[in-house]
Design a protein around this motif. Sequence first.
Motif, PDB file in Angstrom:
ATOM      1  N   VAL A   1       4.510  57.140  -0.365  1.00 15.74           N
ATOM      2  CA  VAL A   1       5.507  56.198  -0.891  1.00 15.74           C
ATOM      3  C   VAL A   1       5.667  54.969  -0.001  1.00 15.74           C
ATOM      4  N   MET A   2       5.106  55.012   1.216  1.00 11.14           N
ATOM      5  CA  MET A   2       5.147  53.876   2.129  1.00 11.14           C
ATOM      6  C   MET A   2       3.915  53.945   3.022  1.00 11.14           C
ATOM      7  N   HIS A   3       3.738  52.978   3.871  1.00 11.56           N
ATOM      8  CA  HIS A   3       2.579  52.933   4.757  1.00 11.56           C
ATOM      9  C   HIS A   3       2.520  54.166   5.655  1.00 11.56           C
ATOM     10  N   GLU A   4       1.319  54.713   5.796  1.00 14.33           N
ATOM     11  CA  GLU A   4       1.108  55.828   6.722  1.00 14.33           C
ATOM     12  C   GLU A   4       1.048  55.269   8.132  1.00 14.33           C
TER      13      GLU A   4
ATOM     14  N   GLY B   1      18.675  54.278  -4.002  1.00 14.13           N
ATOM     15  CA  GLY B   1      18.369  55.578  -3.419  1.00 14.13           C
ATOM     16  C   GLY B   1      17.022  55.634  -2.728  1.00 14.13           C
ATOM     17  N   SER B   2      16.455  56.836  -2.676  1.00 17.86           N
ATOM     18  CA  SER B   2      15.261  57.145  -1.892  1.00 17.86           C
ATOM     19  C   SER B   2      14.001  56.481  -2.447  1.00 17.86           C
ATOM     20  N   MET B   3      13.021  56.321  -1.567  1.00 17.45           N
ATOM     21  CA  MET B   3      11.709  55.884  -2.011  1.00 17.45           C
ATOM     22  C   MET B   3      11.051  56.937  -2.898  1.00 17.45           C
ATOM     23  N   ILE B   4      11.318  58.175  -2.606  1.00 13.37           N
ATOM     24  CA  ILE B   4      10.725  59.253  -3.397  1.00 13.37           C
ATOM     25  C   ILE B   4      11.360  59.260  -4.785  1.00 13.37           C
ATOM     26  N   GLY B   5      10.528  59.119  -5.795  1.00 18.15           N
ATOM     27  CA  GLY B   5      11.000  59.148  -7.176  1.00 18.15           C
ATOM     28  C   GLY B   5      11.336  57.790  -7.767  1.00 18.15           C
ATOM     29  N   SER B   6      11.375  56.753  -6.949  1.00 12.34           N
ATOM     30  CA  SER B   6      11.691  55.406  -7.462  1.00 12.34           C
ATOM     31  C   SER B   6      10.395  54.634  -7.694  1.00 12.34           C
ATOM     32  N   PRO B   7      10.429  53.596  -8.541  1.00 12.80           N
ATOM     33  CA  PRO B   7       9.206  52.833  -8.814  1.00 12.80           C
ATOM     34  C   PRO B   7       8.866  51.881  -7.670  1.00 12.80           C
ATOM     35  N   PHE B   8       7.571  51.573  -7.567  1.00 12.72           N
ATOM     36  CA  PHE B   8       7.108  50.554  -6.629  1.00 12.72           C
ATOM     37  C   PHE B   8       7.423  49.165  -7.182  1.00 12.72           C
ATOM     38  N   GLY B   9       7.728  48.207  -6.309  1.00  9.14           N
ATOM     39  CA  GLY B   9       7.825  46.833  -6.781  1.00  9.14           C
ATOM     40  C   GLY B   9       8.932  46.020  -6.147  1.00  9.14           C
ATOM     41  N   ILE B  10       8.684  44.704  -6.072  1.00 12.15           N
ATOM     42  CA  ILE B  10       9.627  43.743  -5.512  1.00 12.15           C
ATOM     43  C   ILE B  10       9.529  42.455  -6.325  1.00 12.15           C
ATOM     44  N   VAL B  11      10.652  41.819  -6.610  1.00 14.10           N
ATOM     45  CA  VAL B  11      10.608  40.519  -7.280  1.00 14.10           C
ATOM     46  C   VAL B  11      10.243  39.449  -6.252  1.00 14.10           C
TER      47      VAL B  11
END
Length: 431
Positions: A195-198, A321-331
């Motif tokens: 969900v984020m950079h390793e 909320g959490s990164m887990i379960g949320s969609p990727f993306g930024i305006v």
Amino acid sequence: MTLWIKNATTIDQQGNLNLTELVIKEDKIAAIGDDVASLIKGKTEPENIIDAKGALLTPGLIDVHVHLREPGFSYKETIKTGTEAAARGGFTTICAMPNVNPEPDTPEKMLALQEKNKADAVIKVLQYAPITKGLRSDHLTDQKALIAAGAFAFTNDGVGVQSAGTMYLAMKEAAKNNVAIVAHTEDDSLLFGGVMHEGKRSRELGLPGILNITEASQIARDVLISEATGAHYHVCHVSTKESVRVIRDAKKAGIHVTAEVAPHHLILTEEDIPGDTSLYKMNPPLRSKEDRAALIKGLLDGTIDMIATDHAPHSKEEKEGSMIGSPFGIVGSETAFSLLYTHLVETGIFTLKQVVDWLTVQPAKIFNLDSGILAVGKQADLALFDLTTAKDIREEDFLSLSANTPFIGWKVKGTTVMTIADGKIVYEEVI
């Protein structure tokens, strides 16, 4: 309608700033600089005189990577709000990704979406078509028919093409049709639920990471396919040092590869992520300081050709909320230029001319668009930016339906004063 813009600042080929004026007649640039006086001498002054008060005048910005979300996801964004947001950012041409519902993967669907774009957009929208039917399949779309229906280029943005054979056949066809394959590069077998950079920050937060090679390995595969087929291969939102290295080597080998980078990858790194908050969840993710340095070097040495926002709106509820379960993306449409100017030009990393070129000249050149420069006879697509006044990025000012960005509250210079598309004012700052 005729517009006369006075007291504007432009950048010359040497990067110097000069005061100038410009006249627009109907939808074309009629005169610039010294030619203005002779055009209006002895004639009635234009009905609309705009005093730019020293604001920077540029060609209308071009964004080759935007998600408008309509049809199918209009609670996140619509064609109307997405293009209004882009106009507020100084963009007069945007290229819309095809991961909507239904996807424009047939001529009939493409024509319907083109009609919707034409009816609702306040600026130019160039529409991508999918590489494969439904984006996730291995069944190629009919490129020739989709081009006839108005497709700008082909991409499965949002997902990587997993089969090398599928990508080979797509590029082989694209080379025949003289059209670009635009790739979101991501090997699903290397995702591991990330969900984020390793890296350091993912270990600190206890979140699954996304490896650099998830992106770079697919680019390495694809540049060789591009070489074998002769297709123009364009890489979306490059984020890793390995990707930059592969693209640089491919260009040295004479392979027709081009690439873009997003503003957020040039400004933020994994270390800026304060905690497990989905406002910092984007794909590709915010990477390491070393990756950011490689992206900056890649722009400066020509490995990366342009900047594109990857404007990806989501609702407030989806990005809580959490990164887990949320969609990727930024305006990014409304903040791109001001963030780049404030954090990369004023800090001396890039020149103003470089940033403007990466947002205008370069995308126009690479995708053969008849725009990106200020010249007599050209379409009157241009923008004015205030380089002196510092302002806060505020959610309530957004014209997009969504505000999923970690840049809310940041103070920036370089906000848009006015945007003109086809000779019409499509955005004007409210004071």
